[in-house]
Design a protein around this motif. Sequence first.
Motif, PDB file in Angstrom:
ATOM      1  N   PRO A  40       0.828  -1.212   0.000  1.00 36.56           N
ATOM      2  CA  PRO A  40       0.000   0.000   0.000  1.00 36.56           C
ATOM      3  C   PRO A  40       0.862   1.261   0.000  1.00 36.56           C
ATOM      4  O   PRO A  40       1.923   1.315   0.635  1.00 36.56           O
ATOM      5  N   GLN A  47      -8.493   4.290   5.806  1.00 34.97           N
ATOM      6  CA  GLN A  47      -8.231   4.279   4.361  1.00 34.97           C
ATOM      7  C   GLN A  47      -6.942   3.552   4.030  1.00 34.97           C
ATOM      8  O   GLN A  47      -5.939   3.672   4.722  1.00 34.97           O
ATOM      9  N   VAL A  48      -6.973   2.792   2.925  1.00 35.59           N
ATOM     10  CA  VAL A  48      -5.763   2.240   2.343  1.00 35.59           C
ATOM     11  C   VAL A  48      -5.795   2.511   0.843  1.00 35.59           C
ATOM     12  O   VAL A  48      -6.824   2.341   0.197  1.00 35.59           O
ATOM     13  N   ASP A  49      -4.670   2.988   0.314  1.00 36.77           N
ATOM     14  CA  ASP A  49      -4.509   3.158  -1.125  1.00 36.77           C
ATOM     15  C   ASP A  49      -3.700   1.979  -1.658  1.00 36.77           C
ATOM     16  O   ASP A  49      -2.592   1.715  -1.171  1.00 36.77           O
ATOM     17  N   GLU A  51      -2.458  -0.890  -4.995  1.00 34.25           N
ATOM     18  CA  GLU A  51      -2.059  -0.958  -6.390  1.00 34.25           C
ATOM     19  C   GLU A  51      -1.781  -2.400  -6.778  1.00 34.25           C
ATOM     20  O   GLU A  51      -1.120  -3.134  -6.041  1.00 34.25           O
ATOM     21  N   GLN A  84     -12.927  -4.406  -4.898  1.00 39.34           N
ATOM     22  CA  GLN A  84     -12.841  -3.222  -5.744  1.00 39.34           C
ATOM     23  C   GLN A  84     -12.529  -3.685  -7.171  1.00 39.34           C
ATOM     24  O   GLN A  84     -11.446  -4.192  -7.438  1.00 39.34           O
ATOM     25  N   LYS A  96      -5.197   0.962  -9.662  1.00 37.10           N
ATOM     26  CA  LYS A  96      -5.055   1.741  -8.447  1.00 37.10           C
ATOM     27  C   LYS A  96      -6.428   2.068  -7.878  1.00 37.10           C
ATOM     28  O   LYS A  96      -7.391   2.250  -8.614  1.00 37.10           O
ATOM     29  N   SER A  98      -8.693   2.881  -3.762  1.00 41.31           N
ATOM     30  CA  SER A  98      -8.682   3.085  -2.318  1.00 41.31           C
ATOM     31  C   SER A  98      -9.861   2.367  -1.699  1.00 41.31           C
ATOM     32  O   SER A  98     -10.917   2.207  -2.334  1.00 41.31           O
ATOM     33  N   TYR A 100     -12.093   2.645   1.973  1.00 44.16           N
ATOM     34  CA  TYR A 100     -12.254   3.686   2.976  1.00 44.16           C
ATOM     35  C   TYR A 100     -12.951   3.224   4.250  1.00 44.16           C
ATOM     36  O   TYR A 100     -13.333   4.055   5.061  1.00 44.16           O
ATOM     37  N   SER A 130      -3.799  -1.235   9.912  1.00 43.34           N
ATOM     38  CA  SER A 130      -4.384   0.105   9.867  1.00 43.34           C
ATOM     39  C   SER A 130      -3.938   0.916  11.086  1.00 43.34           C
ATOM     40  O   SER A 130      -3.609   0.369  12.138  1.00 43.34           O
TER      41      SER A 130
END
Length: 509
Positions: A40, A47-49, A51, A84, A96, A98, A100, A130
Amino acid sequence: MKKSLLLFLFILIVSCRNDDTINDNETINQNQIELKTNNPSFISQIQVDFEGEIIKTNDEEIVYYGMLIGKNENLTIDLNEGNQTKEYVTGDRIFKGSFYDLTGDKKYYLKFYVKTKNKIYYGNTVSFISEKHTSPSEQRIYLNTQQQVDDLGKNNYTYVYELNIGGSVEDLSPLRSIIKIGGNLNIEYTSKLTSLHGLENLQLIGTDQFPNGQLQIYNNTKLSTLSGLDKLMFTGKLYVGYNPLVKNLQGLGNLEQAWHRTYLTVPSFDGLPLNFRTGEFTSIGFEGTDLGNRTINCEAYDFTLKDAPNITSLKGFTIGNYQNTTIFTLENCKNLRTLEGINFSTNKYDHIQIINCENIENLKGFENINTINFFTVKNSPKLNSLNGLNNLRKVEYSFALENVSIPNLMELKNIQMIKSLHLLKCNNLKNLTGVGNTSINYFELAGCNLINSLEGFENISNLERIFIVNNNSLQNYCALKSSIGSIIHFEIYGNLLNPTKLQIINNCP
């Protein structure tokens, strides 16, 4: 016992997995897609972003791809907390996005995957923890004075379960550390609050993937704007009602979804996201002529647009994605002439009612509907055609028209059943042509002063009750002769002629 059974089933599924799924535990040969789940790039309390990367496709046709997330290391499409996904476009390499709705201070796993026409390919699994929330021990917080707001703000909480703001509170800036509310945020009956500045970091109201909390902003006499909620993305329910100085929804531009319900009494939808999703939708007092190039997706079962005097177009309203029955209400929309442009995405509805929409001329827009439980149009004197109901096949309970200008029922010629048909004050109605082969149990005809014959009812079946009163020109009832034997309740009076059942049998050919 339950955990043991689940473990056994998991082992059984893994041991019996067919060749349609390729995961990170198998050796990737040159004929397989190769994927990579990257670490990440951003992690917070909620939140985590993430890829994912497609290293090699081997010319397989990918349909869609996505990221799985959950607290269980053994992630699959069926076992994850926040799938996602998006449709694959040829040439894509990087995915990519996120998520939430993390719980603070928990370990999570990520796994990238792609779906081809024949297989699902999983990438490697990565883990992260987290960030930890700062949070009060009490579950519900009530702030009715500015001193209470200031005292709470000194703790720099990032999460509270429920927050109730009212009374003489006038400045919310001490609450700027809050990024998530697990239950409800109620801001109501304040006497000094003019803005919501101070809630700029709030992103989520509710819990889990389907937010259950609510944002209620109600009866705040000096509040003039919703600015301050600019980062809010999700809530379970949205109520913005009876704040006399709030003229639009500026400040809610990032609110993607109110999962269960939206209730609005604002004159303008300006500020609402261009593609807003909700469950039930109710609007009272909207002053615009249309949606302003935005779409409102009402995905549950109740849509109401009331006291919208200027609206001329329903384009952009999508009704009923989620369930098979929907309540649809238009009331006091005096400049609306057509329903064309609205999208009814299912073909069965529970209750459709159009009341006091005095300029509606037809019912175009209802073409997708074939089954209705209740249908009512009342006080729409310019409605001169039922065009739009041509595909209607069944009315499970009641079909009622009152104070409309239709001359006949020709657009209902394809209908098979109307349990209860009510025609009231239809002063242009001349005959009943159009429902000749329909099953009707109860028929009411009242105050329709031009009709002089029940022509069109000759082949009605299953007629059990009739109530025909105060139709000044009605004198010919011979169309009822074939149904007389099945009629249990027979009430006729106040018409030009008022025969008995026996007189109809004896006097009609």
